[in-house]
Scaffold this motif. Structure first.
Motif, PDB file in Angstrom:
ATOM      1  N   SER A  65      99.204 -16.584  62.259  1.00  0.00           N
ATOM      2  CA  SER A  65      98.346 -15.975  63.366  1.00  0.00           C
ATOM      3  C   SER A  65      98.453 -14.477  63.168  1.00  0.00           C
ATOM      4  O   SER A  65      97.504 -13.738  63.499  1.00  0.00           O
ATOM      5  N   LEU A  66      99.755 -14.153  63.003  1.00  0.00           N
ATOM      6  CA  LEU A  66     100.046 -12.690  63.414  1.00  0.00           C
ATOM      7  C   LEU A  66      99.486 -11.997  61.976  1.00  0.00           C
ATOM      8  O   LEU A  66      99.228 -10.793  62.086  1.00  0.00           O
ATOM      9  N   MET A  67      99.388 -12.713  60.895  1.00  0.00           N
ATOM     10  CA  MET A  67      98.732 -11.912  59.690  1.00  0.00           C
ATOM     11  C   MET A  67      97.415 -12.022  59.448  1.00  0.00           C
ATOM     12  O   MET A  67      96.592 -11.446  58.904  1.00  0.00           O
ATOM     13  N   GLY A  68      96.541 -12.724  60.694  1.00  0.00           N
ATOM     14  CA  GLY A  68      95.290 -12.592  60.814  1.00  0.00           C
ATOM     15  C   GLY A  68      94.593 -13.727  59.784  1.00  0.00           C
ATOM     16  O   GLY A  68      93.172 -13.646  59.671  1.00  0.00           O
ATOM     17  N   TYR A  69      95.292 -14.750  59.526  1.00  0.00           N
ATOM     18  CA  TYR A  69      94.766 -15.828  58.764  1.00  0.00           C
ATOM     19  C   TYR A  69      93.914 -16.959  59.716  1.00  0.00           C
ATOM     20  O   TYR A  69      94.427 -16.749  60.986  1.00  0.00           O
ATOM     21  N   ASP A  70      93.161 -17.846  58.974  1.00  0.00           N
ATOM     22  CA  ASP A  70      92.283 -18.658  59.959  1.00  0.00           C
ATOM     23  C   ASP A  70      92.538 -20.126  59.890  1.00  0.00           C
ATOM     24  O   ASP A  70      92.601 -20.410  58.341  1.00  0.00           O
ATOM     25  N   LEU A  71      92.904 -20.772  60.698  1.00  0.00           N
ATOM     26  CA  LEU A  71      92.684 -22.342  60.658  1.00  0.00           C
ATOM     27  C   LEU A  71      91.559 -22.661  61.020  1.00  0.00           C
ATOM     28  O   LEU A  71      91.007 -22.380  62.447  1.00  0.00           O
ATOM     29  N   VAL A  72      90.942 -23.851  60.510  1.00  0.00           N
ATOM     30  CA  VAL A  72      89.630 -24.466  60.963  1.00  0.00           C
ATOM     31  C   VAL A  72      89.873 -24.969  62.221  1.00  0.00           C
ATOM     32  O   VAL A  72      88.730 -24.921  63.113  1.00  0.00           O
ATOM     33  N   THR A  73      90.837 -25.490  62.794  1.00  0.00           N
ATOM     34  CA  THR A  73      91.192 -25.936  64.005  1.00  0.00           C
ATOM     35  C   THR A  73      91.023 -24.758  65.037  1.00  0.00           C
ATOM     36  O   THR A  73      90.240 -25.127  66.121  1.00  0.00           O
ATOM     37  N   ASP A 123      86.440 -13.510  52.149  1.00  0.00           N
ATOM     38  CA  ASP A 123      87.523 -13.323  53.397  1.00  0.00           C
ATOM     39  C   ASP A 123      87.845 -14.492  54.090  1.00  0.00           C
ATOM     40  O   ASP A 123      88.991 -14.859  54.034  1.00  0.00           O
ATOM     41  N   LEU A 124      86.776 -15.308  54.240  1.00  0.00           N
ATOM     42  CA  LEU A 124      87.002 -16.472  55.099  1.00  0.00           C
ATOM     43  C   LEU A 124      87.761 -17.429  54.272  1.00  0.00           C
ATOM     44  O   LEU A 124      88.668 -18.562  54.823  1.00  0.00           O
ATOM     45  N   ILE A 125      87.289 -17.796  52.957  1.00  0.00           N
ATOM     46  CA  ILE A 125      88.057 -18.882  52.219  1.00  0.00           C
ATOM     47  C   ILE A 125      89.510 -18.194  51.891  1.00  0.00           C
ATOM     48  O   ILE A 125      90.430 -18.931  51.983  1.00  0.00           O
ATOM     49  N   LEU A 126      89.699 -16.836  51.659  1.00  0.00           N
ATOM     50  CA  LEU A 126      90.815 -16.282  51.381  1.00  0.00           C
ATOM     51  C   LEU A 126      91.911 -16.459  52.547  1.00  0.00           C
ATOM     52  O   LEU A 126      93.003 -16.994  52.262  1.00  0.00           O
ATOM     53  N   ARG A 127      91.423 -16.270  53.777  1.00  0.00           N
ATOM     54  CA  ARG A 127      92.267 -16.265  54.941  1.00  0.00           C
ATOM     55  C   ARG A 127      92.713 -17.769  55.299  1.00  0.00           C
ATOM     56  O   ARG A 127      93.858 -17.907  55.711  1.00  0.00           O
ATOM     57  N   GLY A 128      91.490 -18.458  54.975  1.00  0.00           N
ATOM     58  CA  GLY A 128      91.814 -19.932  55.346  1.00  0.00           C
ATOM     59  C   GLY A 128      92.962 -20.635  54.169  1.00  0.00           C
ATOM     60  O   GLY A 128      93.725 -21.312  54.569  1.00  0.00           O
ATOM     61  N   MET A 129      92.842 -20.007  52.945  1.00  0.00           N
ATOM     62  CA  MET A 129      93.736 -20.617  52.019  1.00  0.00           C
ATOM     63  C   MET A 129      95.126 -20.163  52.308  1.00  0.00           C
ATOM     64  O   MET A 129      96.116 -21.113  52.229  1.00  0.00           O
ATOM     65  N   LEU A 180      83.622 -22.930  55.385  1.00  0.00           N
ATOM     66  CA  LEU A 180      84.422 -22.082  54.602  1.00  0.00           C
ATOM     67  C   LEU A 180      85.968 -21.911  54.868  1.00  0.00           C
ATOM     68  O   LEU A 180      86.726 -22.027  54.031  1.00  0.00           O
ATOM     69  N   VAL A 181      86.222 -21.819  55.996  1.00  0.00           N
ATOM     70  CA  VAL A 181      87.634 -21.666  56.799  1.00  0.00           C
ATOM     71  C   VAL A 181      88.310 -23.194  56.231  1.00  0.00           C
ATOM     72  O   VAL A 181      89.629 -23.231  55.707  1.00  0.00           O
ATOM     73  N   GLY A 182      87.295 -24.147  56.571  1.00  0.00           N
ATOM     74  CA  GLY A 182      88.036 -25.467  55.948  1.00  0.00           C
ATOM     75  C   GLY A 182      88.359 -25.896  54.705  1.00  0.00           C
ATOM     76  O   GLY A 182      89.300 -26.239  54.368  1.00  0.00           O
TER      77      GLY A 182
END
Length: 282
Positions: A71-79, A27-33, A107-109
């Motif tokens: 952000s509203l979709m709950g995805y992640d930026l490494v920043t 999930d970390l990789i998918l949300r980061g992608m 993983l997010v990066g």
């Protein structure tokens, strides 16, 4: 009231940081992608409007649309996790270690990089008709921007590296405020406004954002910009990442945590404490 108080916001920041650290690898990789994909498309929108209007401020006004969506979709930026994840460790949340913080960052990066490279490849294909024609005006703008912020820094040597590093600090100071903006309101409209303002500032002032740069510079190289991967890494991505770490954590998230979660004694308490020895002496 739809707005949250600062102490409530900081509590949410720590909770979110803990949740991200404890999220599974997939999930970390998918949300980061997905975050990398959406933010990259926002860069394309911004550069397109700048090319069409000749006004950088217009690009800055439209760019935050991508940040708000991801952000509203709950995805992640490494920043964002640069600033939020360490708070869970500083707050002594159970099961949180520095190793897990670094895992979350990595993983997010990685996901951000994968998403950014996917969009860079697709946009390069789109702008060149499958590499059968020269890049159009938008493509030429990408080449010019990418060259100026790699070769331009390289030509200055250590001064260029330091400039990129400082711009990375200033960038994530604003970007983490944008991430936190998503936690300041219970309404979607309130969240969007709170996110839009700091992201507009970062883009308008041309600061350096690690995930934006994971897209911008590979795209520039695909379109024919005259610099290589080593120049991009040494004089842009590495100083940008280091600056983003410092800006997000030390300049944005940590001060909020210290003053709203780990508050100092109130003035009355300090006065009473300092007066006690005097009273006992009497």
């Amino acid at each position: 009231m739809s707005a949250l108080k600062p102490a409530e916001i900081v509590q949410t920041m720590v909770d979110v940081g803990e949740a991200k650290i404890k999220t599974g690898t997939r999930d970390l990789i998918l949300r980061g992608m997905m975050a990398g994909i959406i933010l990259s498309l926002a860069v394309v929108v911004a550069i397109t409007t700048i090319t069409q209007t000749g006004l950088g401020i217009v690009g800055a006004l439209v760019f935050p649309v991508g940040f708000c969506i991801l952000s509203l979709m709950g995805y992640d930026l490494v920043t964002g996790v640069f600033g939020l994840a360490p708070l869970a460790k500083l707050d002594n949340r159970p099961g949180v270690t520095w190793g897990r913080v670094l895992r979350c960052w990595g993983l997010v990066g990685l996901g951000n990089l994968i998403g950014s490279l996917i969009v860079a490849s697709l946009i390069a294909l789109s702008l060149t008709m499958n590499f059968s024609v020269e890049p159009n005006a938008v493509g030429q703008k990408f080449i010019a921007v990418a060259t100026a912020r790699t070769i331009g820094f390289e030509n200055l040597g250590a001064d260029g590296w330091l400039t990129c590093f400082v711009r990375g600090i200033l960038c994530n100071l604003m970007v983490c405020l944008g991430v936190i903006g998503n936690m300041t309101s219970r309404s979607v409209a309130g969240k969007i406004v709170a996110m839009w303002l700091p992201i507009f500032i970062f883009f308008a002032l041309v600061f350096e954002h690690a995930v934006v740069n994971m897209f911008l510079f590979p795209l520039g190289m695909l379109l024919g910009a005259d610099f290589g991967i080593a120049t991009w890494l040494n004089f842009n991505l590495v100083p940008t990442i280091l600056g983003n770490m410092i800006g997000g954590l030390l300049f944005t998230c940590l001060p909020l945590y210290l003053t709203h979660a780990k508050t100092a004694p109130k003035l009355d308490d300090e006065t009473e404490h300092s007066a006690q020895p005097v009273l006992s002496a009497k």
